[in-house]
Design an enzyme around this catalytic site. Structure first.
Site, PDB file in Angstrom:
ATOM      1  N   PHE A 242      40.950  48.369  38.803  1.00 25.30           N
ATOM      2  CA  PHE A 242      40.241  47.134  39.478  1.00 25.30           C
ATOM      3  C   PHE A 242      38.679  46.586  39.770  1.00 25.30           C
ATOM      4  O   PHE A 242      38.128  46.598  39.904  1.00 25.30           O
ATOM      5  CB  PHE A 242      41.037  47.469  40.869  1.00 25.30           C
ATOM      6  CG  PHE A 242      42.579  48.068  41.632  1.00 25.30           C
ATOM      7  CD1 PHE A 242      43.048  47.536  41.487  1.00 25.30           C
ATOM      8  CD2 PHE A 242      41.962  49.039  40.624  1.00 25.30           C
ATOM      9  CE1 PHE A 242      45.020  47.919  41.260  1.00 25.30           C
ATOM     10  CE2 PHE A 242      43.616  50.457  41.129  1.00 25.30           C
ATOM     11  CZ  PHE A 242      44.994  49.603  41.363  1.00 25.30           C
ATOM     12  N   ASP A 264      41.300  44.079  35.606  1.00 29.38           N
ATOM     13  CA  ASP A 264      41.496  43.447  36.181  1.00 29.38           C
ATOM     14  C   ASP A 264      42.863  43.000  36.270  1.00 29.38           C
ATOM     15  O   ASP A 264      42.295  42.187  34.402  1.00 29.38           O
ATOM     16  CB  ASP A 264      40.434  42.994  36.744  1.00 29.38           C
ATOM     17  CG  ASP A 264      40.028  42.944  38.233  1.00 29.38           C
ATOM     18  OD1 ASP A 264      40.154  43.371  38.908  1.00 29.38           O
ATOM     19  OD2 ASP A 264      40.815  41.774  38.595  1.00 29.38           O
ATOM     20  N   ASN A 292      47.773  43.951  35.465  1.00 30.17           N
ATOM     21  CA  ASN A 292      48.391  44.583  36.072  1.00 30.17           C
ATOM     22  C   ASN A 292      47.884  46.346  36.445  1.00 30.17           C
ATOM     23  O   ASN A 292      48.737  46.549  35.779  1.00 30.17           O
ATOM     24  CB  ASN A 292      50.032  44.262  36.959  1.00 30.17           C
ATOM     25  CG  ASN A 292      49.418  45.132  37.961  1.00 30.17           C
ATOM     26  OD1 ASN A 292      50.590  46.758  38.220  1.00 30.17           O
ATOM     27  ND2 ASN A 292      50.012  44.754  39.313  1.00 30.17           N
ATOM     28  N   ASP A 319      39.157  51.426  42.640  1.00 33.02           N
ATOM     29  CA  ASP A 319      38.843  50.540  44.030  1.00 33.02           C
ATOM     30  C   ASP A 319      39.742  49.464  43.989  1.00 33.02           C
ATOM     31  O   ASP A 319      39.327  48.493  43.827  1.00 33.02           O
ATOM     32  CB  ASP A 319      37.051  49.975  43.232  1.00 33.02           C
ATOM     33  CG  ASP A 319      36.485  49.509  44.594  1.00 33.02           C
ATOM     34  OD1 ASP A 319      37.221  49.687  46.100  1.00 33.02           O
ATOM     35  OD2 ASP A 319      35.642  48.895  44.377  1.00 33.02           O
ATOM     36  N   CYS A 359      39.894  50.853  51.126  1.00 35.66           N
ATOM     37  CA  CYS A 359      38.660  50.066  51.946  1.00 35.66           C
ATOM     38  C   CYS A 359      40.395  49.019  53.079  1.00 35.66           C
ATOM     39  O   CYS A 359      40.105  48.398  53.918  1.00 35.66           O
ATOM     40  CB  CYS A 359      39.081  48.534  51.596  1.00 35.66           C
ATOM     41  SG  CYS A 359      40.079  47.772  50.309  1.00 35.66           S
TER      42      CYS A 359
END
Length: 416
Positions: A242, A264, A292, A319, A359
């Protein structure tokens, strides 16, 4: 004896401030507000003393008529009032200038060398519903609350006075605006901007598409973590999952990683990360792939029943974007987090490092670590925790406002 003449007593005219509509809270609902949380939900309101227009400034009192503060009202939102101050204030340009300068002082104290950072982080800076990001000499404004949106011109005037920016634009396309009865609004408010903006993060340059990129252009909340994680990658084969614009990957390459492979699913992000690698003289140490991450991990860990996965990486960085934005979808998110960690742990060499982040506010640090340890158990790996991470200091955490703390991360060494 002569009598002294009496002087006429001057007439005193008291200037009365216009009274504010009062929001009275139900018994037991004041404690959270006194502790510093700015949100007053509709169910906490006992009554209004007089009608209030949506977006208007109101005063808030407890059921015993004691003043708790003033804030912005919106009958259409689940958050009926967003408290801005414990005392009566006037919401003019001077108010916003004072608050923004106070927020800027926090950044200068804790990120003294940064030239791109979040200037205002809504509730963290006692300006609920307002976010301001600084990308060198360009400012990006987000107003996610009706009252803030109505005062956008005052905010822009204050920002011009403080920063004298080349451009101020708005990126008001967040889902939160719909809950406030606001439509999307994107575009330049003052100045001019054509093409991407080149910014500096920790001495590395990044090309940022502010008008069309993710969020307001970049994930500024990882600025401090980019350098911290990079220190763990020296001499290693690194997988940056990511990767977006290459924040972790390029910092790792500069810190001395032998090679960094960035994944990514966004072709635009991968193209930008490749340009960023070249611009920083790191292209030879970096490779990229548009895919993916879950699909890539599944393919890399697919083996026959009698075979074992051969670990390839010394460091893997995870991340991902938030897997959940509501409590209702937390179970699905936890399954996603477990799968990605299970596959990553199979690809890390013994003695290697996993640096991982979450997050989502709805997944706390304890729950996040439990998922990682569950994945480690299934992968038959033993982990040693070597670092704990949080959001960069331009995203301040106010403990009495739990919503201000959302980013959490860990680094683990794979013992065996």
């Amino acid at each position: 004896m002569a009598t002294k003449p009496r002087l006429a007593t001057p007439t005193v005219y008291k200037i009365m401030e216009p009274s504010l509509p009062t929001v009275l809270l139900r018994p037991g609902e004041a404690d959270r507000i006194v502790a510093g949380h700015p949100w007053i939900y509709g169910g906490s309101v006992l009554r209004l003393t007089q009608p209030a227009e949506d977006g208007a400034l109101v005063q808030v009192k407890d059921h015993r008529q004691r003043l708790l503060g003033v804030g912005l009202y919106n009958s259409k939102s689940k958050i009926s009032v967003r408290v801005l101050a414990p005392d009566r204030v006037t919401l003019n340009e001077a108010f916003f200038e004072e608050r923004i300068r106070a927020a800027l002082a926090v950044r200068k104290k804790h990120l003294p060398g940064a030239s791109s950072f979040r200037v205002v982080n809504a509730e963290s800076d006692f300006l609920s519903g307002l976010v301001v990001d600084k990308y060198e000499d360009v400012l990006v404004v987000q107003t996610s609350a009706l009252g803030m949106d109505q005062r956008k011109s005052l905010i822009v005037d204050a920002l011009q006075k403080i920063f004298s920016p080349r451009c101020i634009l708005e990126r008001n396309d967040t889902a939160y605006r719909k809950f406030e009865g606001l439509a999307d609004a994107n575009g330049i408010l003052i100045g001019e901007l054509t093409g991407p903006v080149t910014i500096n993060l920790n001495g590395l340059s990044f090309e940022v598409d502010i008008l069309g990129g993710h969020k307001t252009g970049l994930y500024l909340d990882q600025q401090a973590n980019y350098q911290a994680v990079a220190e763990l990658t020296k001499g290693g084969q690194v997988l940056d999952c990511f990767s977006f614009l290459g924040g972790f990957g390029l910092h790792a390459a500069r810190a001395g990683a032998a090679h960094v492979h960035m994944l990514d699913q966004s072709a635009d992000a991968i193209a930008a990360s490749s340009r960023n690698a070249a611009a920083n003289g790191l292209a030879e140490k970096c490779s990229t792939e548009t895919i993916n991450v879950f699909d890539w991990m599944k393919a890399q860990t697919a083996v026959q029943p009698h075979e074992k996965v051969v670990p390839k990486f010394d460091v893997i960085i995870l991340d991902p974007p938030s897997f959940t934005r509501s409590r209702a979808t937390v179970p699905d998110a936890l399954r996603g987090y477990k799968e990605i960690h299970l596959r990553a742990l199979k690809l890390i060499k013994a003695g290697g490092t996993l640096a991982t982040f979450c997050c989502s506010h709805h997944v706390d640090a304890v729950t996040f670590q439990d998922v990682i340890l569950s994945a480690a158990y299934d992968a038959r790996r033993i982990l040693r925790r070597v670092a704990t991470y949080s959001q960069s200091p331009d995203h301040p955490i106010i403990p009495s406002i739990p919503e201000t703390e959302y980013l959490k991360g860990f680094a683990y060494e794979v013992v065996r």
